[in-house]
Design an enzyme around this catalytic site. Structure first.
Site, PDB file in Angstrom:
ATOM      1  N   GLN A 113       0.876  -1.306  -0.056  1.00  0.00           N
ATOM      2  CA  GLN A 113      -0.111   0.022  -0.016  1.00  0.00           C
ATOM      3  C   GLN A 113       0.905   1.333   0.188  1.00  0.00           C
ATOM      4  OE1 GLN A 113      -2.377  -1.668   3.365  1.00  0.00           O
ATOM      5  NE2 GLN A 113      -3.942  -0.367   2.404  1.00  0.00           N
ATOM      6  N   HIS A 131      -6.801 -10.017   5.361  1.00  0.00           N
ATOM      7  CA  HIS A 131      -6.784  -8.654   4.631  1.00  0.00           C
ATOM      8  C   HIS A 131      -5.411  -8.201   3.944  1.00  0.00           C
ATOM      9  CE1 HIS A 131      -8.856  -4.673   3.522  1.00  0.00           C
ATOM     10  NE2 HIS A 131      -7.576  -4.406   3.644  1.00  0.00           N
ATOM     11  N   HIS A 160      -3.113  -8.189   0.455  1.00  0.00           N
ATOM     12  CA  HIS A 160      -2.468  -6.706  -0.096  1.00  0.00           C
ATOM     13  C   HIS A 160      -1.002  -7.460  -0.829  1.00  0.00           C
ATOM     14  CE1 HIS A 160      -5.095  -3.164   0.322  1.00  0.00           C
ATOM     15  NE2 HIS A 160      -4.819  -3.648   1.734  1.00  0.00           N
TER      16      HIS A 160
END
Ligand code: K1U
Ligand code: ZN
Length: 170
Positions: A51, A134, A138
């Site tokens: 991210q 989660h 990623h």
């Protein structure tokens, strides 16, 4: 320490698969510090290196009420998953303003390295289990909206592209 810019869906860099960390050195420890600062500032309960446009297997998580229980997961592996599932309304710092239900394993056992390069294991359920799964998605280039219907995914992409255009014009 530094706040790192967070990539926004559907930025193609979010779909890259992260490489394992070869050595837990000062560069990785600095990345962990910067990621933790970025996560607490957002605020969020987790952040994957993908991210922040670093494609190495590093995650930070803190699901505590007080924000004083930072977990560092380097080269994480899920070594056991329960057959029973839980549904949780997920959010994502890379998909701001979007929350939707996702079904995942209810309980997991995780093995990872800490910031000193030591292997450790822990069991997780509830929000911690959701968050680990989660964030590990990623690292595999997968964003939670990919669990939603194609119609919802299209709507989310359109909404976020519009926000992006408006932000550039402002
Ligand atoms: O991956 C991310 O973008 C972080 C994400 C983690 C997550 C939350 C909930 C379910 C699954 C994964 C977030 O932190 S979204 C923000 C959030 O949940 C939150 C923000 C402030 C306080 C408490 C939670
Ligand atoms: Zn996310």
């Amino acid at each position: 320490m530094a706040l790192l810019p967070i990539l926004r869906y559907p930025d193609p860099r979010l779909f890259k698969v992260a490489e394992p960390v070869r050595e837990v050195d000062d560069r990785i420890r600095q990345l962990v510090r910067d990621m933790a600062e970025t996560m607490y500032d957002a605020p969020g309960v987790g952040l994957a290196a993908t991210q922040v446009d670093v494609h190495e297997r590093v995650i930070v998580i803190d699901v505590s009420e007080e924000g004083d229980d930072l977990r560092v997961l380097i080269n994480p592996e899920i070594i056991w998953k329960s057959d029973d599932l839980q549904v949780y309304e997920e959010g994502c710092l890379s998909v701001p303003g979007v929350y939707d239900k996702v079904e995942r394993a209810a309980s997991i056992r995780v093995r990872a390295l800490n910031e000193n390069g030591e292997t450790y294991e822990f069991d997780a359920d509830g929000l911690l289990a959701v968050c680990v799964q989660h964030e590990m998605d990623h690292l595999m280039g997968k964003v939670f909206v990919e669990y939603l219907s194609p119609l919802k995914q299209n709507r989310i992409r359109t909404k976020l592209r519009k926000q992006e255009r408006e932000a550039v014009r402002a």
